[in-house]
Design a protein around this motif. Structure first.
Motif: not given
Length: 103
Positions: A24-33
């Motif tokens: 979950r956090i990996g997807g958020y971090v990826l899209i946020r960058k």
């Protein structure tokens, strides 16, 4: 040792929690960058709600009885005309009525 405490089960639960959190956090971090989301990724993200709905409905359809199948059909028809909550209530009411009156 307590008969209800199983260390292997605790390890599985903790590993599952960590895996869920990381994905979950990996997807958020990826899209946020990203400055903008590529069209293919946007299409994949737009497909997620239908995929989740399918994973919830398909097991109920195949494992449930006739009342579940009828309730799902009513929900499908109601969903074409109504918003989410009335659709859910229609399916629920049909399943409850069939279970109550059908025995």
């Amino acid at each position: 040792m307590n008969a209800h405490f199983n260390p292997e089960m605790v390890a599985i639960i903790l590993a599952s929690a960590v895996a869920t959190y990381v994905t979950r956090i990996g997807g958020y971090v990826l899209i946020r960058k990203m400055k903008n989301i590529p069209p293919r990724m946007e299409a994949a993200l737009n497909a997620v709600p239908a995929a989740v709905l399918t994973t919830l409905v398909a097991p109920a359809f195949f494992a449930g009885g006739i009342e579940v199948k009828i309730a799902l059909a009513v929900s499908l028809l109601a969903g074409m005309r109504l918003s989410t909550i009335p659709m859910l209530l229609a399916g629920w009411a049909v399943a409850v009525a069939i279970r109550h009156f059908g025995g």
